[in-house]
Write an enzyme that holds these catalytic residues in place. Structure first.
Site, PDB file in Angstrom:
ATOM      1  N   SER A  30       0.822  -1.211   0.000  1.00  0.00           N
ATOM      2  CA  SER A  30       0.000   0.000   0.000  1.00  0.00           C
ATOM      3  C   SER A  30       0.854   1.258   0.000  1.00  0.00           C
ATOM      4  CB  SER A  30      -0.936  -0.006   1.211  1.00  0.00           C
ATOM      5  OG  SER A  30      -0.200  -0.183   2.413  1.00  0.00           O
ATOM      6  N   ASN A 118      -1.780  -2.763  13.382  1.00  0.00           N
ATOM      7  CA  ASN A 118      -3.228  -2.577  13.457  1.00  0.00           C
ATOM      8  C   ASN A 118      -3.607  -1.331  14.263  1.00  0.00           C
ATOM      9  OD1 ASN A 118      -3.098  -4.966  12.140  1.00  0.00           O
ATOM     10  ND2 ASN A 118      -4.082  -6.211  13.728  1.00  0.00           N
ATOM     11  N   THR A 163     -39.717  26.626  -9.218  1.00  0.00           N
ATOM     12  CA  THR A 163     -40.007  25.279  -8.715  1.00  0.00           C
ATOM     13  C   THR A 163     -40.262  24.435  -9.965  1.00  0.00           C
ATOM     14  OG1 THR A 163     -42.391  25.615  -8.551  1.00  0.00           O
ATOM     15  CG2 THR A 163     -41.101  26.139  -6.576  1.00  0.00           C
ATOM     16  N   HIS A 164     -39.876  23.189  -9.945  1.00  0.00           N
ATOM     17  CA  HIS A 164     -39.984  22.325 -11.136  1.00  0.00           C
ATOM     18  C   HIS A 164     -39.260  22.953 -12.327  1.00  0.00           C
ATOM     19  CE1 HIS A 164     -43.302  20.196  -9.008  1.00  0.00           C
ATOM     20  NE2 HIS A 164     -43.579  21.427  -8.580  1.00  0.00           N
ATOM     21  N   SER A 285     -14.165  25.593 -27.070  1.00  0.00           N
ATOM     22  CA  SER A 285     -14.349  24.363 -27.821  1.00  0.00           C
ATOM     23  C   SER A 285     -13.222  24.248 -28.836  1.00  0.00           C
ATOM     24  CB  SER A 285     -15.704  24.405 -28.541  1.00  0.00           C
ATOM     25  OG  SER A 285     -15.679  23.556 -29.669  1.00  0.00           O
ATOM     26  N   LYS A 291     -17.747  29.156 -28.750  1.00  0.00           N
ATOM     27  CA  LYS A 291     -18.143  28.533 -27.484  1.00  0.00           C
ATOM     28  C   LYS A 291     -17.315  28.986 -26.288  1.00  0.00           C
ATOM     29  CE  LYS A 291     -20.703  25.571 -26.708  1.00  0.00           C
ATOM     30  NZ  LYS A 291     -20.756  24.144 -27.031  1.00  0.00           N
ATOM     31  N   GLU A 298     -19.252  21.926 -14.645  1.00  0.00           N
ATOM     32  CA  GLU A 298     -19.531  20.555 -15.079  1.00  0.00           C
ATOM     33  C   GLU A 298     -18.630  19.558 -14.366  1.00  0.00           C
ATOM     34  OE1 GLU A 298     -20.999  22.045 -19.479  1.00  0.00           O
ATOM     35  OE2 GLU A 298     -19.070  21.060 -19.272  1.00  0.00           O
ATOM     36  N   LYS A 333      -8.167   3.230   2.362  1.00  0.00           N
ATOM     37  CA  LYS A 333      -7.326   4.418   2.190  1.00  0.00           C
ATOM     38  C   LYS A 333      -7.600   5.188   0.921  1.00  0.00           C
ATOM     39  CE  LYS A 333      -4.204   2.637   5.349  1.00  0.00           C
ATOM     40  NZ  LYS A 333      -5.195   1.526   5.458  1.00  0.00           N
TER      41      LYS A 333
HETATM   42  N1  ARG Z   1      -1.033  -1.402   5.263  1.00  0.00           N
HETATM   43  C1  ARG Z   1      -1.914  -1.943   6.223  1.00  0.00           C
HETATM   44  C2  ARG Z   1      -3.274  -1.262   6.121  1.00  0.00           C
HETATM   45  O1  ARG Z   1      -3.341  -0.250   5.551  1.00  0.00           O
HETATM   46  C3  ARG Z   1      -1.359  -1.750   7.598  1.00  0.00           C
HETATM   47  C4  ARG Z   1      -1.878  -2.697   8.615  1.00  0.00           C
HETATM   48  C5  ARG Z   1      -1.354  -4.063   8.366  1.00  0.00           C
HETATM   49  N2  ARG Z   1      -1.787  -4.974   9.402  1.00  0.00           N
HETATM   50  C6  ARG Z   1      -1.742  -6.288   9.233  1.00  0.00           C
HETATM   51  N3  ARG Z   1      -2.183  -7.012  10.214  1.00  0.00           N
HETATM   52  N4  ARG Z   1      -1.329  -6.816   8.101  1.00  0.00           N
HETATM   53  O2  ARG Z   1      -4.249  -1.744   6.581  1.00  0.00           O
END
Ligand code: ARG
Length: 469
Positions: A30, A118, A163-164, A285, A291, A298, A333
């Site tokens: 990650s 964790n 309205t509408h 455009s 334009k 948008e 994330k």
């Molecule tokens: N990169 C992990 C996450 O975003 C971190 C936590 C990892 N914990 C584990 N027990 N593998 O969740």
């Protein structure tokens, strides 16, 4: 180490003998997206090192070394010098690996005592979101300030209210603007409330069962600016409600921005011609030279859909998890980062658009026609003692008569009107005035000047009372 020698050592590699499929490595990582939490991660670790030293799990020297190393790691990130290495799975492992290189693995290896990724990641995310949401709140308040400044300046501009999407009654342009300011105010309040709710500490809960070294969690909370600790370790590592709330907030705010955009897109067509966007927020455009397109609006409308996707994706993931930490949670994330990024841009762009657009009060006024006063005609008769249900009917008959005559309702003669109902008198002429219609609606919340100014004042008072949150 039993790891395959070709693969970099994993922090959790002790019990593994086989190499991980390189595709799995990539799939599992990650770091690409969670590296933006580097500061939260270092700050959390610095506080954690201090807490460990407080309990004599670390010596003062070890603590100082950790603080020095972590400070350097943080600086390397902020100066763009941090080099991500193969095997840096996420921001936590990357920082720990680098820390070991700077201060040596003997001391660096003690930092994680009693801590799991964790409770670490849950802490990082709360710290990151607290910081980011505070910035978003400032952008949101700036937008509200821009909207109400415009409403105050253009208080005398009148236009049809719809309205509408059908012309309904005359209103002040400022009343229209303020209607959005109120929506945005509720968004700001929601954000303040969720900021308060998320500001509790998961750190010191370990993987799920708690901490075995009597860590001082109150101390940690204080160090990191949390208002309380989380009182259940299983809840601490699994709770992501604050992200759900944030994503809902982001969605609701984008809905308001999108609806305002939709109104302004319509008002900027040549058929309406009420507003014109500044060049800074329009594009041309590639084919049609004449334009000028309201692309900013948008995009704001379109991005609302993207943020909605962030929330639904997150909720689907979150809804199926058994207790405590599951790797699915890593998928929390991207939606959070993406929504925060979109909101930051959108709030600032909306403020820019509203601040710089040109309005055409004469076009707005020219779109007012006497039939928008049909309600006022009915109200005229109410003031003469006729029950409203009847007056509604009578005024409707007048609308129809004008239509049949191919003229405007305001051009009906007194005789015409008297032929519909005997209560009409000479003073009925006074009905055909848009300003009078508007000024009649002077109860709180109405479109009369005094009522709109009152709204502006209330919003301003609220803004100044919450400025330094
Ligand atoms: N990169 C992990 C996450 O975003 C971190 C936590 C990892 N914990 C584990 N027990 N593998 O969740």
């Amino acid at each position: 180490m039993t790891n395959n020698t070709n693969t970099p050592k994993k922090l959790w590699g002790g019990r593994f003998s086989g190499a991980v499929d390189p595709l799995m490595d990539e799939f599992n990582a990650s770091i690409k997206f969670d590296k933006c939490m580097y500061e939260a991660d270092c700050i959390g670790s610095i506080a954690y090192a201090k807490a460990l030293a407080k309990n004599n799990i670390l010596t003062e020297h070890e603590r100082d070394e950790l603080v020095r190393g972590l400070t350097q790691v943080m600086e390397e990130w902020s100066q763009g010098q941090f080099k991500i290495q193969p095997g840096d799975e996420d921001i936590h492992t990357a920082n720990e690996r680098r820390l070991g290189e700077i201060i040596g693995t003997h001391i660096a290896g003690k930092l994680h005592t009693g801590r799991s990724r964790n409770d670490q990641v849950a802490t990082d995310m709360r710290l990151w979101l607290r910081e980011t949401a505070t910035q978003l709140l400032a952008h949101l308040k700036e937008l509200i300030a821009v909207v109400i400044a415009r409403a105050e300046k253009e208080i005398d501009v009148i236009m049809p209210g719809y309205t509408h999407l059908q012309r309904a009654q005359p209103i002040r342009w400022s009343h229209f603007l303020c209607s959005y300011a109120w929506s945005l105010q509720s968004d700001a309040q929601r954000l303040e409330q969720l900021l308060d709710r998320l500001n509790v500490l998961p750190l010191g809960c370990g993987a799920l069962a708690g901490h075995a070294f009597k860590i001082d969690r109150e101390f940690l909370a204080k160090e990191l600016g949390f208002r309380d600790i989380i009182h259940n370790s299983m809840y601490a590592v699994s709770d992501r409600d604050f992200i759900a709330e944030f994503l809902f907030w982001a969605n609701m705010t984008m809905v308001h921005i999108s609806r305002l955009s939709e109104d302004l897109i319509i008002y900027s067509t040549s058929e309406f011609g009420f507003v014109k966007l500044a060049d800074a927020y329009s594009t041309g455009s590639s084919l049609m030279p004449q334009k000028k397109n309201p692309d900013s609006l948008e995009l704001l409308r379109g991005k609302c859909g993207t943020v909605f996707g962030d929330m639904t994706g997150f909720m689907c993931m979150y809804s199926k998890l058994p207790s405590t930490y599951n790797k699915d949670l890593q998928e929390d994330k991207v939606p959070m980062f993406d929504a925060a990024h979109i909101l930051s841009g959108s709030l600032q762009i909306t403020a820019g658009v509203v601040n710089t657009m040109q309005i055409f009060p004469e076009k707005m006024r020219a779109s007012l026609s006497a039939d928008l006063l049909a309600t006022d005609l009915a109200e005229y008769l109410v003031r003469k003692g006729v029950p409203f249900r009847e007056t509604h009917h009578i005024s409707g008959a007048a609308v129809k008569m004008a239509e049949d005559q191919n003229s405007s309702i305001s051009e009906l003669t007194l005789d015409d009107l008297k032929s519909i109902h005997s209560s009409f008198e000479e003073d009925v002429k006074s009905v055909w005035n848009f300003e009078t219609s508007i000024e009649n609606r002077d109860t709180p919340g109405g479109t009369a000047k005094s009522s709109v100014l009152k709204q502006i004042q209330l919003l301003k008072t609220w803004l100044s009372s919450t400025k330094h949150h």
